[in-house]
Scaffold this motif. Structure first.
Motif, mmCIF file in Angstrom:
data_model
loop_
_atom_site.group_PDB
_atom_site.id
_atom_site.type_symbol
_atom_site.label_atom_id
_atom_site.label_comp_id
_atom_site.label_asym_id
_atom_site.label_seq_id
_atom_site.Cartn_x
_atom_site.Cartn_y
_atom_site.Cartn_z
ATOM 1 N N ARG A 193 0.831 -1.206 0.000
ATOM 2 C CA ARG A 193 0.000 0.000 0.000
ATOM 3 C C ARG A 193 0.865 1.255 0.000
ATOM 4 O O ARG A 193 0.549 2.246 -0.677
ATOM 5 C CB ARG A 193 -0.941 0.000 1.215
ATOM 6 C CG ARG A 193 -2.081 -0.996 1.115
ATOM 7 C CD ARG A 193 -3.161 -0.719 2.151
ATOM 8 N NE ARG A 193 -2.679 -0.904 3.513
ATOM 9 C CZ ARG A 193 -2.714 -2.062 4.165
ATOM 10 N NH1 ARG A 193 -3.188 -3.154 3.563
ATOM 11 N NH2 ARG A 193 -2.283 -2.151 5.405
ATOM 12 N N ALA A 194 1.954 1.226 0.766
ATOM 13 C CA ALA A 194 2.857 2.377 0.812
ATOM 14 C C ALA A 194 3.480 2.639 -0.559
ATOM 15 O O ALA A 194 3.577 3.794 -1.004
ATOM 16 C CB ALA A 194 3.952 2.145 1.856
ATOM 17 N N VAL A 195 3.913 1.577 -1.234
ATOM 18 C CA VAL A 195 4.482 1.702 -2.582
ATOM 19 C C VAL A 195 3.451 2.297 -3.530
ATOM 20 O O VAL A 195 3.739 3.241 -4.287
ATOM 21 C CB VAL A 195 4.970 0.335 -3.096
ATOM 22 C CG1 VAL A 195 5.253 0.389 -4.602
ATOM 23 C CG2 VAL A 195 6.218 -0.112 -2.345
ATOM 24 N N LEU A 196 2.240 1.741 -3.499
ATOM 25 C CA LEU A 196 1.194 2.215 -4.411
ATOM 26 C C LEU A 196 0.858 3.682 -4.147
ATOM 27 O O LEU A 196 0.737 4.479 -5.086
ATOM 28 C CB LEU A 196 -0.058 1.345 -4.262
ATOM 29 C CG LEU A 196 -1.226 1.687 -5.189
ATOM 30 C CD1 LEU A 196 -0.804 1.622 -6.655
ATOM 31 C CD2 LEU A 196 -2.404 0.750 -4.926
ATOM 32 N N ASN A 197 0.732 4.065 -2.888
ATOM 33 C CA ASN A 197 0.425 5.458 -2.551
ATOM 34 C C ASN A 197 1.529 6.398 -3.015
ATOM 35 O O ASN A 197 1.263 7.500 -3.514
ATOM 36 C CB ASN A 197 0.223 5.603 -1.049
ATOM 37 C CG ASN A 197 -1.061 4.963 -0.564
ATOM 38 O OD1 ASN A 197 -1.985 4.747 -1.349
ATOM 39 N ND2 ASN A 197 -1.124 4.645 0.722
ATOM 40 N N ARG A 198 2.784 5.952 -2.848
ATOM 41 C CA ARG A 198 3.920 6.803 -3.275
ATOM 42 C C ARG A 198 3.926 6.953 -4.791
ATOM 43 O O ARG A 198 4.203 8.050 -5.307
ATOM 44 C CB ARG A 198 5.233 6.186 -2.789
ATOM 45 C CG ARG A 198 6.450 7.072 -3.041
ATOM 46 C CD ARG A 198 6.387 8.328 -2.188
ATOM 47 N NE ARG A 198 7.530 9.213 -2.441
ATOM 48 C CZ ARG A 198 7.542 10.171 -3.355
ATOM 49 N NH1 ARG A 198 6.477 10.375 -4.111
ATOM 50 N NH2 ARG A 198 8.613 10.936 -3.503
ATOM 51 N N LEU A 199 3.637 5.882 -5.502
ATOM 52 C CA LEU A 199 3.630 5.951 -6.965
ATOM 53 C C LEU A 199 2.457 6.774 -7.477
ATOM 54 O O LEU A 199 2.595 7.522 -8.449
ATOM 55 C CB LEU A 199 3.594 4.537 -7.558
ATOM 56 C CG LEU A 199 4.855 3.699 -7.350
ATOM 57 C CD1 LEU A 199 4.692 2.324 -7.983
ATOM 58 C CD2 LEU A 199 6.087 4.395 -7.912
ATOM 59 N N ARG A 200 1.316 6.648 -6.828
ATOM 60 C CA ARG A 200 0.164 7.452 -7.243
ATOM 61 C C ARG A 200 0.456 8.951 -7.067
ATOM 62 O O ARG A 200 -0.040 9.777 -7.846
ATOM 63 C CB ARG A 200 -1.083 7.048 -6.455
ATOM 64 C CG ARG A 200 -1.617 5.665 -6.809
ATOM 65 C CD ARG A 200 -2.850 5.314 -5.993
ATOM 66 N NE ARG A 200 -3.990 6.136 -6.390
ATOM 67 C CZ ARG A 200 -4.787 5.879 -7.422
ATOM 68 N NH1 ARG A 200 -4.569 4.796 -8.174
ATOM 69 N NH2 ARG A 200 -5.791 6.666 -7.717
ATOM 70 N N ALA A 201 1.270 9.275 -6.070
ATOM 71 C CA ALA A 201 1.604 10.675 -5.814
ATOM 72 C C ALA A 201 2.471 11.277 -6.909
ATOM 73 O O ALA A 201 2.481 12.508 -7.079
ATOM 74 C CB ALA A 201 2.310 10.805 -4.462
#
Length: 213
Positions: A193-201
């Motif tokens: 989830r942290a990876v996905l949130n960072r990439l979405r940013a």
């Protein structure tokens, strides 16, 4: 005579691969310093003299073990994501492959390189240098994948790629460390989830990424 020599070489190669497969598993749990040619020969029920002939010293065994672990790492982390075209989804898949590699215990002790680097980070010598190279190669690959995503228009132009890669690697390694230390696996979902949130940013078009990890 050539056939006999070829068969002898082939047997030697097979024995070497057998020894190294056991060595990478042992080292991921007990460390590279825990490797012993005699122990490996006994565990695999091989001739000690034959095993000693394949590796000139403990250091040679350690270096060969790192090289073998690198090949396994590439197979499980780097190669799976290459089916995706250059872009932010390939970057996400690369991170997901790393998490899967650690979660599924490709090496019994979690990430081989996380464990070995902690063991040798304050030392000097060929083994330390080989681990530095392996880690640099991995982070370099992650950075190239991120830069390719930026060049392909998937990551915003002003994104700090070095900072992004640092944070992604930190998420991955924290999940590995927590899972191995506490023998629990929910940390992989948190890291995903942290990876996905960072990439979405940093995504130009967040819809290219899944809504949930």
């Amino acid at each position: 005579m050539d056939d006999v020599a070829d068969r002898r070489i082939e047997r030697g190669n097979q024995t070497r691969q057998l020894v190294l497969r056991r060595a990478v598993d042992l080292a991921s749990v007990e460390g590279l310093d825990g490797l012993s040619l005699g122990r490996l020969a006994n565990e695999l029920e091989l001739s000690k003299s034959g095993v000693f002939a394949l590796f000139g010293s403990k250091e040679d065994l350690q270096l060969a073990t790192i090289a073998a672990a690198t090949g396994i790492f590439v197979e499980h982390v780097v190669e799976p994501a290459r089916s995706a075209p250059p872009g932010i989804d390939r970057l996400r898949r690369t991170c997901d492959s790393w998490l899967t590699y650690s979660r599924e215990r490709v090496f019994p002790g979690g990430c081989f390189f996380y464990a070995a680097s902690a063991e040798f980070d304050a030392r000097s010598g060929k083994v330390h240098d080989a681990l530095v190279t392996a880690r640099s190669d991995w982070l370099g690959h992650l950075e190239r994948t991120a830069l390719e995503a930026q060049q392909a228009g998937g990551v915003v132009p002003d994104a700090d790629i070095g900072q992004l890669v640092f944070e992604l690697a930190a998420f991955l390694e924290m999940a590995n460390a927590e899972s191995v230390l506490h023998d629990e696996f929910t940390c992989y979902d948190k890291a995903a989830r942290a990876v996905l949130n960072r990439l979405r940013a940093v995504a130009v078009d967040p819809s290219e990424l899944p809504d949930q990890a």
